[in-house]
Design a protein around this motif. Structure first.
Motif, mmCIF file in Angstrom:
data_model
loop_
_atom_site.group_PDB
_atom_site.id
_atom_site.type_symbol
_atom_site.label_atom_id
_atom_site.label_comp_id
_atom_site.label_asym_id
_atom_site.label_seq_id
_atom_site.Cartn_x
_atom_site.Cartn_y
_atom_site.Cartn_z
ATOM 1 N N ASP A 76 -1.559 -6.492 -19.574
ATOM 2 C CA ASP A 76 -1.875 -5.117 -19.966
ATOM 3 C C ASP A 76 -1.767 -5.015 -21.483
ATOM 4 O O ASP A 76 -0.676 -5.081 -22.037
ATOM 5 C CB ASP A 76 -0.902 -4.150 -19.290
ATOM 6 C CG ASP A 76 -1.227 -2.694 -19.540
ATOM 7 O OD1 ASP A 76 -2.115 -2.403 -20.366
ATOM 8 O OD2 ASP A 76 -0.582 -1.834 -18.920
ATOM 9 N N THR A 77 -2.887 -4.864 -22.161
ATOM 10 C CA THR A 77 -2.887 -4.865 -23.626
ATOM 11 C C THR A 77 -2.901 -3.468 -24.239
ATOM 12 O O THR A 77 -3.087 -3.317 -25.434
ATOM 13 C CB THR A 77 -4.084 -5.668 -24.170
ATOM 14 O OG1 THR A 77 -5.286 -5.114 -23.647
ATOM 15 C CG2 THR A 77 -3.960 -7.136 -23.796
ATOM 16 N N ASN A 78 -2.696 -2.439 -23.419
ATOM 17 C CA ASN A 78 -2.559 -1.078 -23.933
ATOM 18 C C ASN A 78 -1.314 -0.468 -23.302
ATOM 19 O O ASN A 78 -1.349 -0.010 -22.163
ATOM 20 C CB ASN A 78 -3.798 -0.236 -23.621
ATOM 21 C CG ASN A 78 -3.749 1.128 -24.287
ATOM 22 O OD1 ASN A 78 -2.692 1.614 -24.669
ATOM 23 N ND2 ASN A 78 -4.900 1.744 -24.429
ATOM 24 N N LEU A 79 -0.220 -0.470 -24.050
ATOM 25 C CA LEU A 79 1.065 -0.035 -23.519
ATOM 26 C C LEU A 79 1.243 1.473 -23.452
ATOM 27 O O LEU A 79 2.281 1.937 -23.011
ATOM 28 C CB LEU A 79 2.209 -0.624 -24.358
ATOM 29 C CG LEU A 79 2.741 -1.976 -23.902
ATOM 30 C CD1 LEU A 79 1.725 -3.060 -24.033
ATOM 31 C CD2 LEU A 79 4.010 -2.311 -24.619
ATOM 32 N N VAL A 80 0.262 2.251 -23.865
ATOM 33 C CA VAL A 80 0.437 3.706 -23.882
ATOM 34 C C VAL A 80 -0.544 4.469 -22.999
ATOM 35 O O VAL A 80 -0.543 5.684 -22.999
ATOM 36 C CB VAL A 80 0.385 4.264 -25.327
ATOM 37 C CG1 VAL A 80 1.500 3.688 -26.168
ATOM 38 C CG2 VAL A 80 -0.965 4.015 -25.967
ATOM 39 N N ASP A 81 -1.364 3.777 -22.214
ATOM 40 C CA ASP A 81 -2.363 4.503 -21.406
ATOM 41 C C ASP A 81 -1.925 4.742 -19.969
ATOM 42 O O ASP A 81 -2.663 5.337 -19.190
ATOM 43 C CB ASP A 81 -3.711 3.776 -21.443
ATOM 44 C CG ASP A 81 -3.678 2.420 -20.760
ATOM 45 O OD1 ASP A 81 -2.585 1.959 -20.341
ATOM 46 O OD2 ASP A 81 -4.745 1.801 -20.656
ATOM 47 N N ASN A 82 -0.717 4.296 -19.589
ATOM 48 C CA ASN A 82 -0.206 4.451 -18.224
ATOM 49 C C ASN A 82 -1.202 3.923 -17.188
ATOM 50 O O ASN A 82 -1.364 4.484 -16.114
ATOM 51 C CB ASN A 82 0.145 5.911 -17.923
ATOM 52 C CG ASN A 82 1.305 6.390 -18.759
ATOM 53 O OD1 ASN A 82 2.253 5.649 -18.985
ATOM 54 N ND2 ASN A 82 1.223 7.613 -19.242
ATOM 55 N N ASN A 83 -1.846 2.808 -17.541
ATOM 56 C CA ASN A 83 -2.822 2.172 -16.674
ATOM 57 C C ASN A 83 -2.629 0.661 -16.798
ATOM 58 O O ASN A 83 -2.430 0.156 -17.889
ATOM 59 C CB ASN A 83 -4.237 2.577 -17.113
ATOM 60 C CG ASN A 83 -5.284 2.165 -16.117
ATOM 61 O OD1 ASN A 83 -4.981 1.831 -14.977
ATOM 62 N ND2 ASN A 83 -6.536 2.185 -16.543
ATOM 63 N N GLY A 84 -2.670 -0.052 -15.710
ATOM 64 C CA GLY A 84 -2.526 -1.502 -15.763
ATOM 65 C C GLY A 84 -1.089 -1.967 -15.626
ATOM 66 O O GLY A 84 -0.797 -3.137 -15.797
ATOM 67 N N GLY A 85 -0.164 -1.045 -15.355
ATOM 68 C CA GLY A 85 1.224 -1.439 -15.130
ATOM 69 C C GLY A 85 2.197 -1.033 -16.217
ATOM 70 O O GLY A 85 3.401 -1.192 -16.049
ATOM 71 N N ASP A 86 1.700 -0.518 -17.350
ATOM 72 C CA ASP A 86 2.640 -0.142 -18.409
ATOM 73 C C ASP A 86 3.438 1.095 -17.999
ATOM 74 O O ASP A 86 2.976 1.934 -17.247
ATOM 75 C CB ASP A 86 1.915 0.102 -19.740
ATOM 76 C CG ASP A 86 0.869 1.177 -19.675
ATOM 77 O OD1 ASP A 86 1.131 2.276 -20.170
ATOM 78 O OD2 ASP A 86 -0.222 0.909 -19.138
#
Length: 186
Positions: A102-112
């Motif tokens: 998950d390369t976007n830690l602030v979108d609450n998507n992909g497991g962040d």
């Protein structure tokens, strides 16, 4: 006699590394971040900032393979915020974790996910120290614990601020793991 010494040596070696052996592994996350990126200059106005770097990818952390079964983790982030402006500095700080993919830690998507939230208000010319100290295990912060147990994950800090200027300086970012070198059953 020689066989007895060999048998005793093997037993002594096996006793030193049993299923009850626990390892503590400390990973200094801040050591992976270049020194010039450990400080954020927060401009006048309102905004959201991310550490480390300007993108939302965070820092990849890899757990050393000496720990096969992770039983517990501790995340510690320490920073200081100095209000360089002429009005109160209001803000918040949130520790973010994500699977390595998950390369976007602030979108609450992909497991962040966000854990360890703290808010602050600092008068002009003052400094406030911040600490986020979280324990992760099967009973506390389980979703974050599952991310850390995967062995490779991303970590970052999101900062929201309203100010006329400030400096955020990170002094510590550490992941401490406690685990066993192997398990008979997983």
């Amino acid at each position: 006699m020689r066989k007895l010494i060999l048998l005793f040596s093997v037993l002594l070696l096996l006793a030193g590394c049993s299923a009850a052996t626990r390892y503590n592994v400390n990973v200094n996350v801040l050591s992976f971040v270049p020194a010039h990126q450990r400080t954020l200059s927060i401009p006048s106005g309102s905004g959201t900032f991310f550490f480390p770097g300007s993108s939302f990818e965070g820092q990849v952390v890899s757990v050393p393979t000496v720990v096969d079964v992770i039983e517990r983790a501790q995340l510690v982030v320490r920073a200081s915020v100095t209000n360089t402006g002429s009005t109160n500095f209001s803000g918040n700080l949130e520790l973010r974790l994500a699977p390595v993919g998950d390369t976007n830690l602030v979108d609450n998507n992909g497991g962040d996910l966000g854990i360890g939230y703290t808010s602050l208000t600092i008068p002009p010319g003052q400094t406030q120290n911040l600490t986020i100290d979280l324990t992760l295990n099967a009973n506390q912060n389980q979703a974050a614990f599952n991310i850390v147990k995967s062995g490779n994950f991303r970590i970052g800090v999101r900062v929201g601020a309203t100010s006329t200027g400030g400096i955020l300086a990170f002094t510590e970012a550490r992941v401490a793991l406690t685990g066993r070198p192997f398990a008979f059953f997983k």
